[in-house]
Design a protein around this motif. Structure first.
Motif, PDB file in Angstrom:
ATOM      1  N   ASP A 147       2.307  10.602  -5.175  1.00  0.00           N
ATOM      2  CA  ASP A 147       1.716  10.620  -3.286  1.00  0.00           C
ATOM      3  C   ASP A 147       0.857  10.169  -3.206  1.00  0.00           C
ATOM      4  O   ASP A 147       0.180  10.469  -3.914  1.00  0.00           O
ATOM      5  CB  ASP A 147       2.649  12.056  -2.622  1.00  0.00           C
ATOM      6  CG  ASP A 147       2.229  11.856  -1.465  1.00  0.00           C
ATOM      7  OD1 ASP A 147       2.187  10.523  -0.913  1.00  0.00           O
ATOM      8  OD2 ASP A 147       2.375  12.629  -0.973  1.00  0.00           O
ATOM      9  N   ARG A 184       6.148   5.347  -6.974  1.00  0.00           N
ATOM     10  CA  ARG A 184       6.933   4.335  -6.778  1.00  0.00           C
ATOM     11  C   ARG A 184       6.459   3.661  -6.458  1.00  0.00           C
ATOM     12  O   ARG A 184       7.489   3.077  -5.086  1.00  0.00           O
ATOM     13  CB  ARG A 184       7.218   6.043  -5.789  1.00  0.00           C
ATOM     14  CG  ARG A 184       7.327   6.717  -6.577  1.00  0.00           C
ATOM     15  CD  ARG A 184       8.238   7.972  -5.506  1.00  0.00           C
ATOM     16  NE  ARG A 184       6.938   8.249  -4.397  1.00  0.00           N
ATOM     17  CZ  ARG A 184       7.408   7.345  -2.826  1.00  0.00           C
ATOM     18  NH1 ARG A 184       8.098   7.277  -2.269  1.00  0.00           N
ATOM     19  NH2 ARG A 184       6.197   7.858  -2.128  1.00  0.00           N
ATOM     20  N   THR A 219       6.871  -1.963  -1.191  1.00  0.00           N
ATOM     21  CA  THR A 219       6.657  -0.493  -0.137  1.00  0.00           C
ATOM     22  C   THR A 219       5.484  -0.315  -0.583  1.00  0.00           C
ATOM     23  O   THR A 219       4.607   0.971  -0.461  1.00  0.00           O
ATOM     24  CB  THR A 219       7.315   0.631  -0.975  1.00  0.00           C
ATOM     25  OG1 THR A 219       7.171   1.036  -2.265  1.00  0.00           O
ATOM     26  CG2 THR A 219       8.700   0.151  -0.572  1.00  0.00           C
ATOM     27  N   THR A 226       2.948   3.314  -0.478  1.00  0.00           N
ATOM     28  CA  THR A 226       3.339   4.415  -1.602  1.00  0.00           C
ATOM     29  C   THR A 226       2.019   4.218  -2.726  1.00  0.00           C
ATOM     30  O   THR A 226       2.055   4.616  -3.514  1.00  0.00           O
ATOM     31  CB  THR A 226       4.637   3.881  -2.797  1.00  0.00           C
ATOM     32  OG1 THR A 226       4.916   2.694  -2.892  1.00  0.00           O
ATOM     33  CG2 THR A 226       5.652   4.222  -1.278  1.00  0.00           C
ATOM     34  N   GLU A 234      15.603   2.311   2.426  1.00  0.00           N
ATOM     35  CA  GLU A 234      14.111   2.609   1.718  1.00  0.00           C
ATOM     36  C   GLU A 234      13.962   3.937   2.607  1.00  0.00           C
ATOM     37  O   GLU A 234      13.159   4.711   1.711  1.00  0.00           O
ATOM     38  CB  GLU A 234      13.634   1.651   1.093  1.00  0.00           C
ATOM     39  CG  GLU A 234      14.736   0.847   0.444  1.00  0.00           C
ATOM     40  CD  GLU A 234      14.035  -0.645  -0.153  1.00  0.00           C
ATOM     41  OE1 GLU A 234      14.115  -1.481  -1.120  1.00  0.00           O
ATOM     42  OE2 GLU A 234      12.850  -0.866   0.611  1.00  0.00           O
ATOM     43  N   ASP A 280      12.925   7.768   0.952  1.00  0.00           N
ATOM     44  CA  ASP A 280      11.803   7.982   1.007  1.00  0.00           C
ATOM     45  C   ASP A 280      11.243   9.464   1.815  1.00  0.00           C
ATOM     46  O   ASP A 280      11.133  10.401   1.486  1.00  0.00           O
ATOM     47  CB  ASP A 280      10.664   6.965   1.234  1.00  0.00           C
ATOM     48  CG  ASP A 280       9.386   7.284   0.334  1.00  0.00           C
ATOM     49  OD1 ASP A 280       9.663   8.030  -1.260  1.00  0.00           O
ATOM     50  OD2 ASP A 280       8.567   7.454   0.763  1.00  0.00           O
ATOM     51  N   ARG A 314      13.595  12.489   0.555  1.00  0.00           N
ATOM     52  CA  ARG A 314      12.688  12.837  -0.689  1.00  0.00           C
ATOM     53  C   ARG A 314      11.720  14.201   0.039  1.00  0.00           C
ATOM     54  O   ARG A 314      11.342  15.249  -0.497  1.00  0.00           O
ATOM     55  CB  ARG A 314      12.101  12.105  -1.076  1.00  0.00           C
ATOM     56  CG  ARG A 314      11.643  12.786  -2.266  1.00  0.00           C
ATOM     57  CD  ARG A 314      10.268  11.247  -3.360  1.00  0.00           C
ATOM     58  NE  ARG A 314       9.505  11.215  -2.215  1.00  0.00           N
ATOM     59  CZ  ARG A 314       8.494  11.340  -2.549  1.00  0.00           C
ATOM     60  NH1 ARG A 314       7.820  12.250  -2.421  1.00  0.00           N
ATOM     61  NH2 ARG A 314       7.410  11.166  -0.801  1.00  0.00           N
ATOM     62  N   ILE A 315      11.156  13.522   0.971  1.00  0.00           N
ATOM     63  CA  ILE A 315      10.297  14.455   1.291  1.00  0.00           C
ATOM     64  C   ILE A 315      10.295  15.742   2.641  1.00  0.00           C
ATOM     65  O   ILE A 315       9.853  16.807   2.163  1.00  0.00           O
ATOM     66  CB  ILE A 315       8.416  13.147   2.394  1.00  0.00           C
ATOM     67  CG1 ILE A 315       8.298  12.286   2.080  1.00  0.00           C
ATOM     68  CG2 ILE A 315       7.805  14.289   3.094  1.00  0.00           C
ATOM     69  CD1 ILE A 315       6.968  11.427   2.722  1.00  0.00           C
ATOM     70  N   ALA A 374      19.242  12.008  -0.484  1.00  0.00           N
ATOM     71  CA  ALA A 374      18.123  10.814  -0.873  1.00  0.00           C
ATOM     72  C   ALA A 374      18.833   9.809  -1.830  1.00  0.00           C
ATOM     73  O   ALA A 374      18.784   8.335  -2.574  1.00  0.00           O
ATOM     74  CB  ALA A 374      16.570  11.275  -1.372  1.00  0.00           C
ATOM     75  N   TRP A 411      19.529   5.547  -1.486  1.00  0.00           N
ATOM     76  CA  TRP A 411      18.897   4.842  -2.962  1.00  0.00           C
ATOM     77  C   TRP A 411      20.323   4.356  -3.522  1.00  0.00           C
ATOM     78  O   TRP A 411      20.079   2.948  -3.841  1.00  0.00           O
ATOM     79  CB  TRP A 411      18.231   5.462  -3.981  1.00  0.00           C
ATOM     80  CG  TRP A 411      16.747   6.067  -4.128  1.00  0.00           C
ATOM     81  CD1 TRP A 411      16.457   7.403  -3.475  1.00  0.00           C
ATOM     82  CD2 TRP A 411      16.018   4.518  -3.178  1.00  0.00           C
ATOM     83  NE1 TRP A 411      14.692   7.020  -3.296  1.00  0.00           N
ATOM     84  CE2 TRP A 411      14.988   6.016  -2.477  1.00  0.00           C
ATOM     85  CE3 TRP A 411      15.810   3.304  -3.115  1.00  0.00           C
ATOM     86  CZ2 TRP A 411      13.317   4.928  -2.760  1.00  0.00           C
ATOM     87  CZ3 TRP A 411      14.322   2.868  -2.476  1.00  0.00           C
ATOM     88  CH2 TRP A 411      13.219   3.754  -1.875  1.00  0.00           C
ATOM     89  N   ARG A 448      15.169   5.609  -8.664  1.00  0.00           N
ATOM     90  CA  ARG A 448      15.117   7.082  -7.728  1.00  0.00           C
ATOM     91  C   ARG A 448      16.235   7.550  -7.128  1.00  0.00           C
ATOM     92  O   ARG A 448      16.374   8.578  -7.343  1.00  0.00           O
ATOM     93  CB  ARG A 448      14.748   6.245  -6.280  1.00  0.00           C
ATOM     94  CG  ARG A 448      13.317   5.264  -6.966  1.00  0.00           C
ATOM     95  CD  ARG A 448      12.794   5.067  -5.962  1.00  0.00           C
ATOM     96  NE  ARG A 448      11.198   4.261  -6.191  1.00  0.00           N
ATOM     97  CZ  ARG A 448      10.682   3.404  -6.544  1.00  0.00           C
ATOM     98  NH1 ARG A 448      12.255   2.057  -6.607  1.00  0.00           N
ATOM     99  NH2 ARG A 448       9.751   2.590  -7.118  1.00  0.00           N
ATOM    100  N   GLN A 487      16.078  11.613  -7.865  1.00  0.00           N
ATOM    101  CA  GLN A 487      16.416  12.162  -7.090  1.00  0.00           C
ATOM    102  C   GLN A 487      18.341  13.441  -7.467  1.00  0.00           C
ATOM    103  O   GLN A 487      18.437  14.636  -7.399  1.00  0.00           O
ATOM    104  CB  GLN A 487      17.129  12.342  -5.554  1.00  0.00           C
ATOM    105  CG  GLN A 487      16.068  10.837  -5.209  1.00  0.00           C
ATOM    106  CD  GLN A 487      14.628  12.545  -4.750  1.00  0.00           C
ATOM    107  OE1 GLN A 487      15.194  13.487  -4.144  1.00  0.00           O
ATOM    108  NE2 GLN A 487      13.063  12.147  -5.162  1.00  0.00           N
TER     109      GLN A 487
END
Length: 467
Positions: free
Chosen positions: A67, A108, A113, A117, A370, A374, A377-378, A385, A389, A414, A418
């Motif tokens: 991140d 990532r 992105t 990212t 996408e 993400d 995930r956050i 997630a 993906w 990804r 996850q």
């Protein structure tokens, strides 16, 4: 630096130092440098020698961060340190697709992105540029991908200086199926370990470039000059102190000029690391008067706010127009503030608009898939997630992208990553068949990935043990 051995006015700051050692790069085939290989030898240097501070120093290592906000937090910690600071960067530079600004690629990061990212270079410059003059040094061992190298090589070292005291090298990407190695970092660390006393940074840089076989081209040598200053040639260091350390390091004269190898050496197979190609000796070219046209904004562009940026980019790297910049900024600001439903609703609305105007397999629709993945995930929802993906990978394959395409591999990687964090056995089991099917088509670069999914799927099918 506390005793002004860097030659940059470091007498203004003294006391214990602080070093941040950062090695970063994208996962998979888009990684251009084995950045993490720079850290073991740097970590073996005593903190006092690394910083040139007799009172010692704190050293923090950050390897393959995911991140950009995490990296920004570490930079702010370094910037707040009252004593001398050294930030060492190993990795690769890329430009974001919209604003064409330089970013340090993180784990990532993909071409699509990079803007949210990767770490914007102007974040680094803004945080460290606020410190007292002469108190901070950045040492960079970087490669620039195909988007970043042409404008960087035209603009010269001043394109990255932006008020920083910056030493190191930026090289073009290595040939395909090869990884660059951080030879400059290794040489830099080796010289510090072997020296009885920390040498002046300008001389240390020149010696490290020589030891690494680097010269004036094609790579850029970053010689510590700030904006508006000329970059000294490799033999510019002089004086009793420099000559004395030259002798200690094995030089027979006070002149130091890289005379490295010429041409690439050896052959490397897929994913194999190779040393830096040698360079011919000459003085670096002078800094051009301004940035190349590719870094200049279009006529009267509507300049949007940079995504979560602590300060605007430095002159010469102004953004071009990006109609979705404020949208992305609002979405990820909401997500990082914990307003996950709000962020997801905004992204879903934009995805519906992309579906309506461009179609379900369009680049625009896949992009918003996408983004939603993400955001999941956050929000701490690895199952969702993973599901998203998987949908991204399926869409890309349906569009005819090959299984070895970095975007396809990245989506499956990804999803797999996850899925490993899905604690609910029923939900993880439900996702397993599609992941196994896609892993069979897209095995990725890590051996045994498909077998690992199958093993966990079998465990999920077995009755849960009770105590």
């Amino acid at each position: 630096m506390g005793n002004d051995r860097s030659g940059t006015g470091a007498r203004t700051v003294s006391g214990p130092g602080y070093a941040l050692l950062l090695a970063a790069g994208p996962v998979g085939k888009q990684r251009l440098m084995d950045a993490a290989a720079a850290l073991p030898q740097l970590a073996a240097v005593s903190p006092a020698a690394l910083l040139g501070t007799p009172g010692g120093a704190s050293v923090v290592q950050l390897v393959d961060p995911v991140d950009p906000q995490t990296v920004l937090t570490h930079l702010r910690t370094a910037a707040a340190h009252p004593g001398p600071v050294l930030v060492h960067l190993a990795g690769q530079l890329t430009l974001d697709a919209k604003q064409r600004l330089p970013h340090l690629a993180l784990a990532r990061t993909t071409p699509r992105t990079a803007r949210y990212t990767a770490l914007p270079w102007h974040w680094l410059a803004a945080e460290l540029g606020r410190r007292p003059p002469g108190s901070t040094v950045v040492v960079a061992d970087l490669v620039a991908d195909e988007t970043a190298w042409p404008p960087l090589s035209t603009a010269g070292p001043s394109a990255l200086a932006a008020g920083l005291t910056l030493y190191g090298t930026v090289a073009p990407a290595p040939p395909k199926r090869r990884l660059a190695t951080p030879d400059y970092s290794r040489a830099f660390a080796g010289l510090l370990r072997s020296a009885a006393e920390r040498p002046p940074l300008a001389l240390l840089h020149q010696r490290a470039a020589l030891e690494a076989g680097l010269g004036p081209g094609p790579e850029l040598l970053l010689d510590g000059a700030g904006p508006g200053e000329s970059y000294a040639p490799p033999d510019a260091a002089s004086g009793v102190e420099a000559a004395a350390w030259s002798g200690q390091a094995g030089q027979t004269t006070g002149e130091i000029r890289p005379t490295g190898r010429t041409g690439a050496t050896g052959q490397a197979g897929p994913g194999e690391a190779t040393g830096s190609a040698g360079r011919a000796a000459a003085s670096p070219p002078p800094v051009p008067p301004g940035p190349p046209e590719s870094f200049r904004p279009a006529d009267q562009p509507p300049v949007p706010p940079a995504l979560r940026a602590p300060a605007p980019p430095p002159p010469g790297w102004r953004p071009v127009a990006d109609p979705l910049a404020s949208t992305h900024a609002a979405i990820f600001e909401a997500a990082n503030a914990g307003r996950h439903s709000e962020a997801a609703s905004m992204a879903a609305a934009w995805e519906q608009e992309a579906l309506r105007t461009a179609g379900p397999r369009s680049d625009e629709a896949i992009h918003w898939l996408e983004v939603r993945a993400d955001l999941s995930r956050i929000a701490g929802d690895p199952a969702r997630a993973c599901e998203l993906w998987l949908a991204v990978a399926d869409a890309r394959l349906g569009n005819g992208e090959p299984a070895e395409h970095p975007e396809v591999e990245g989506a499956v990687d990804r999803a797999h990553h996850q899925w490993q964090f899905v604690a609910d056995r029923v939900r993880a089991g439900a996702l397993a068949p599609q992941l196994i099917e896609l892993r069979g088509r897209v095995p990725g670069r890590r051996p045994g990935a498909l077998e690992a999914v199958r093993r966990r799927a079998e465990l999920l099918r077995a009755p849960a043990r009770t105590r």
